[in-house]
Design an enzyme around this catalytic site. Structure first.
Site, PDB file in Angstrom:
ATOM      1  N   TRP A 101       0.822  -1.215   0.000  1.00  0.00           N
ATOM      2  CA  TRP A 101       0.000   0.000   0.000  1.00  0.00           C
ATOM      3  C   TRP A 101       0.850   1.256   0.000  1.00  0.00           C
ATOM      4  O   TRP A 101       0.581   2.204  -0.732  1.00  0.00           O
ATOM      5  CB  TRP A 101      -0.987   0.004   1.166  1.00  0.00           C
ATOM      6  CG  TRP A 101      -2.079  -1.014   0.992  1.00  0.00           C
ATOM      7  CD1 TRP A 101      -2.372  -2.049   1.830  1.00  0.00           C
ATOM      8  CD2 TRP A 101      -3.008  -1.109  -0.104  1.00  0.00           C
ATOM      9  NE1 TRP A 101      -3.437  -2.774   1.319  1.00  0.00           N
ATOM     10  CE2 TRP A 101      -3.836  -2.220   0.148  1.00  0.00           C
ATOM     11  CE3 TRP A 101      -3.215  -0.362  -1.268  1.00  0.00           C
ATOM     12  CZ2 TRP A 101      -4.864  -2.603  -0.728  1.00  0.00           C
ATOM     13  CZ3 TRP A 101      -4.228  -0.745  -2.140  1.00  0.00           C
ATOM     14  CH2 TRP A 101      -5.038  -1.850  -1.869  1.00  0.00           C
ATOM     15  N   ASP A 170      -1.577   6.734   6.382  1.00  0.00           N
ATOM     16  CA  ASP A 170      -2.668   5.886   5.896  1.00  0.00           C
ATOM     17  C   ASP A 170      -2.973   4.898   7.021  1.00  0.00           C
ATOM     18  O   ASP A 170      -2.154   4.030   7.321  1.00  0.00           O
ATOM     19  CB  ASP A 170      -2.221   5.152   4.623  1.00  0.00           C
ATOM     20  CG  ASP A 170      -3.258   4.123   4.131  1.00  0.00           C
ATOM     21  OD1 ASP A 170      -4.322   3.956   4.765  1.00  0.00           O
ATOM     22  OD2 ASP A 170      -2.982   3.486   3.084  1.00  0.00           O
ATOM     23  N   LYS A 194     -12.504  -1.260   6.176  1.00  0.00           N
ATOM     24  CA  LYS A 194     -11.785  -2.224   7.003  1.00  0.00           C
ATOM     25  C   LYS A 194     -12.421  -2.287   8.392  1.00  0.00           C
ATOM     26  O   LYS A 194     -12.637  -3.352   8.920  1.00  0.00           O
ATOM     27  CB  LYS A 194     -10.302  -1.849   7.120  1.00  0.00           C
ATOM     28  CG  LYS A 194      -9.620  -1.509   5.794  1.00  0.00           C
ATOM     29  CD  LYS A 194      -9.451  -2.714   4.888  1.00  0.00           C
ATOM     30  CE  LYS A 194      -9.271  -2.345   3.421  1.00  0.00           C
ATOM     31  NZ  LYS A 194      -8.022  -1.711   3.057  1.00  0.00           N
TER      32      LYS A 194
HETATM   33  C1  PLP Z   1      -7.435  -1.389   1.670  1.00  0.00           C
HETATM   34  C2  PLP Z   1      -6.320  -0.421   1.788  1.00  0.00           C
HETATM   35  C3  PLP Z   1      -6.087   0.581   0.829  1.00  0.00           C
HETATM   36  C4  PLP Z   1      -6.916   0.707  -0.427  1.00  0.00           C
HETATM   37  O1  PLP Z   1      -8.190   1.073  -0.118  1.00  0.00           O
HETATM   38  P1  PLP Z   1      -9.292   1.375  -1.262  1.00  0.00           P
HETATM   39  O2  PLP Z   1     -10.399   1.920  -0.436  1.00  0.00           O
HETATM   40  O3  PLP Z   1      -9.607   0.085  -1.908  1.00  0.00           O
HETATM   41  O4  PLP Z   1      -8.711   2.351  -2.200  1.00  0.00           O
HETATM   42  C5  PLP Z   1      -5.054   1.456   1.044  1.00  0.00           C
HETATM   43  N1  PLP Z   1      -4.288   1.378   2.129  1.00  0.00           N
HETATM   44  C6  PLP Z   1      -4.464   0.421   3.069  1.00  0.00           C
HETATM   45  C7  PLP Z   1      -3.573   0.371   4.255  1.00  0.00           C
HETATM   46  C8  PLP Z   1      -5.491  -0.495   2.927  1.00  0.00           C
HETATM   47  O5  PLP Z   1      -5.679  -1.446   3.856  1.00  0.00           O
END
Ligand code: PLP
Length: 367
Positions: A101, A170, A194
Site C-alpha cells: 500500500w 494511511d 476495514k
Molecule cells: C485497503 C487499503 C487501501 C486501499 O483502499 P481502497 O479503499 O480500496 O482504495 C489502502 N491502504 C491500506 C492500508 C489499505 O488497507
C-alpha cells in the site's frame, strides 16, 4: 443460514447491532417516511446524520478543533493522488515504504514531484516495519507512512519522528482499532471498509494549516480532490456517499457505546495475541510478520507447504470460517480480526488450527 465467522480484510465484518439497526430503519428513517437511501443530502435529516458522525468521531479520537474531518469517496487509493496534489508545495516529499500500500502511494506521488524513499523493508518481503535512518531533511513537504500494512500484517505503533515535517498516515486497516495521537499527524486518512463502515467512504482528518489556500498543484488537481474546497463545503461539494456515512456514524456510535478506542484496543490485542501465541508455539503454522512489527488487525500465517495451506483454507468453511485466504502477494492465510470480529470467531479459528495440526502431525517438517 447462520452468520459466519468472517475474517475478511475489507470489506469486512460489521458490528451486528449496527446491521440490525440499519435493517429496522431501512424503510422509514425516524419520522421522515423514507429510507436514508432516498433522502436528499441537503435535507436537515441528513445534515444531522453527517454532523453526528463527525461529532462522534471527534470524541472517539479527541480530534482537536484545528483539524477538519472529511467524508470523501474514491477510497484510500484516491488519497494516494490527493495527498501529493494538495501537499507538495515544493514538489518534494519523503515516503516510508513498508508494504504494497505504501509502495502504491509512493509510485503515485512520484508522478507529481521528487520523492525520497526514507526507509523500506522490501528486501525482506515487507515482513517488518522499516526504521528511519536518522532525521529526514526538514525541507520535505511531508513524510508519508502506512501505519498498518493490511496485506503483510505489519504495524508501526509509533508515528515516525520527523521533526517539524508534517506526517501523513494511511491508517485504513487500523482505523478505530486503537487510539491515535492525532496532533502528531498532519493528515490521517482511512478507507472505511476495514473497520469504520462499508466501502465507499474515505475519512480524511487534516490539520488546518495544511489545507492552506488550496491544492499545491492547483492547475492539475481535479476540483473534487482539493482539500480546501471539501473543507469549505463540509464534504458536500457534490453528493456524498449518504448511506455509507450513515452506517459509519452508527459504527462510531457502537464503538463509543462499547467503551471507546482504549477498550477496543485491549480487546483487539487480546484477540490477535491469542493467535500470535499459538503461532509462536505451533510446529505446523508460523506467522510471517516479525514479532516486533505485528499488526493489531491482520494476522498473516502459513505452513511451509502451499498444498497444506490450500487444504486448510478449503476446510475452513466447514468450521463456519470465511475469508481466511492470504493475499496473493504473501500466500498462506490471513485472519483479519477487526473490531466487529468476536472472540468466538478467534476461538473457532484456533480450534480449527489445533485440530488441523493434530491431523497433520505426520507431515510436520522441522524448521
Ligand atoms: C485497503 C487499503 C487501501 C486501499 O483502499 P481502497 O479503499 O480500496 O482504495 C489502502 N491502504 C491500506 C492500508 C489499505 O488497507
Amino acid at each position: 443460514m447462520a452468520r459466519v465467522f468472517n475474517f475478511a480484510a475489507g470489506p469486512a465484518a460489521m458490528p451486528e447491532p449496527v446491521l440490525r439497526e440499519a435493517q429496522q430503519e431501512m424503510l422509514e428513517y425516524k419520522d421522515t417516511g423514507m429510507s436514508v437511501l432516498e433522502m436528499s443530502h441537503r435535507s436537515p435529516e441528513f445534515q444531522q446524520i453527517i454532523d453526528d458522525a463527525e461529532a462522534t468521531l471527534r470524541r472517539l479520537y479527541g480530534i482537536p478543533d484545528n483539524y477538519h474531518v472529511l467524508f470523501l469517496q474514491g477510497g484510500a487509493t484516491l488519497q494516494f493522488s490527493a495527498i501529493p496534489m494538495n501537499l507538495m508545495r515544493t514538489r518534494h516529499a519523503g515516503y516510508i515504504v513498508s508494504g504494497n500500500w505504501s509502495q502504491k502511494a509512493y509510485e503515485e506521488a512520484r508522478r507529481y514531484g521528487k520523492v525520497d524513499v526514507l526507509a523500506s523493508s522490501k528486501d525482506t518481503n515487507y515482513d517488518r516495519t522499516p526504521q528511519l535512518d536518522g532525521m529526514p531533511s526538514q525541507d520535505l513537504d511531508y513524510v508519508y507512512f502506512c501505519q498498518n500494512e493490511t496485506v503483510f500484517g505489519t504495524m508501526r505503533r509509533e508515528v515516525p519522528q520527523v521533526g517539524d515535517v508534517p506526517v501523513v498516515g494511511d491508517v485504513s486497516s487500523c482505523f478505530l482499532s486503537m487510539p491515535l495521537d492525532v496532533p502528531k499527524y498532519g493528515v490521517i486518512y482511512a478507507g472505511a471498509q476495514k473497520n469504520g463502515g462499508p466501502a465507499g467512504v474515505t475519512v480524511v482528518i487534516i490539520r488546518d494549516d495544511l489545507v492552506g489556500d488550496g491544492p499545491a498543484l492547483a492547475d492539475i488537481t481535479p476540483i473534487y480532490m482539493g482539500y480546501r474546497l471539501q473543507c469549505q463545503k463540509d464534504s458536500m461539494y457534490n453528493t456524498p456517499n449518504t448511506y455509507g456515512i450513515y452506517l459509519c456514524g452508527k459504527v462510531f456510535r457502537w464503538i463509543e457505546q462499547t467503551g471507546g478506542l482504549e477498550a477496543m484496543e485491549k480487546r483487539n490485542w487480546a484477540k490477535v495475541d491469542k493467535l500470535y501465541d499459538y503461532l509462536d508455539h505451533s510446529k505446523l503454522f508460523h506467522g510471517t510478520a516479525q514479532p516486533e512489527s505485528r499488526s493489531i488487525a491482520n494476522v498473516c500465517f502459513r505452513t511451509d507447504d502451499p498444498e497444506l495451506d490450500k487444504e486448510f483454507i478449503a476446510g475452513a468453511r466447514q468450521h463456519n470460517i470465511a475469508n481466511i485466504k492470504g493475499h496473493r502477494l504473501v500466500g498462506g492465510m490471513r485472519a483479519s480480526c477487526y473490531n466487529a470480529v468476536p472472540d468466538a470467531a478467534v476461538d473457532a479459528l484456533l480450534s480449527y488450527m489445533s485440530d488441523f495440526e493434530k491431523a497433520h502431525a505426520g507431515q510436520v517438517r522441522s524448521r
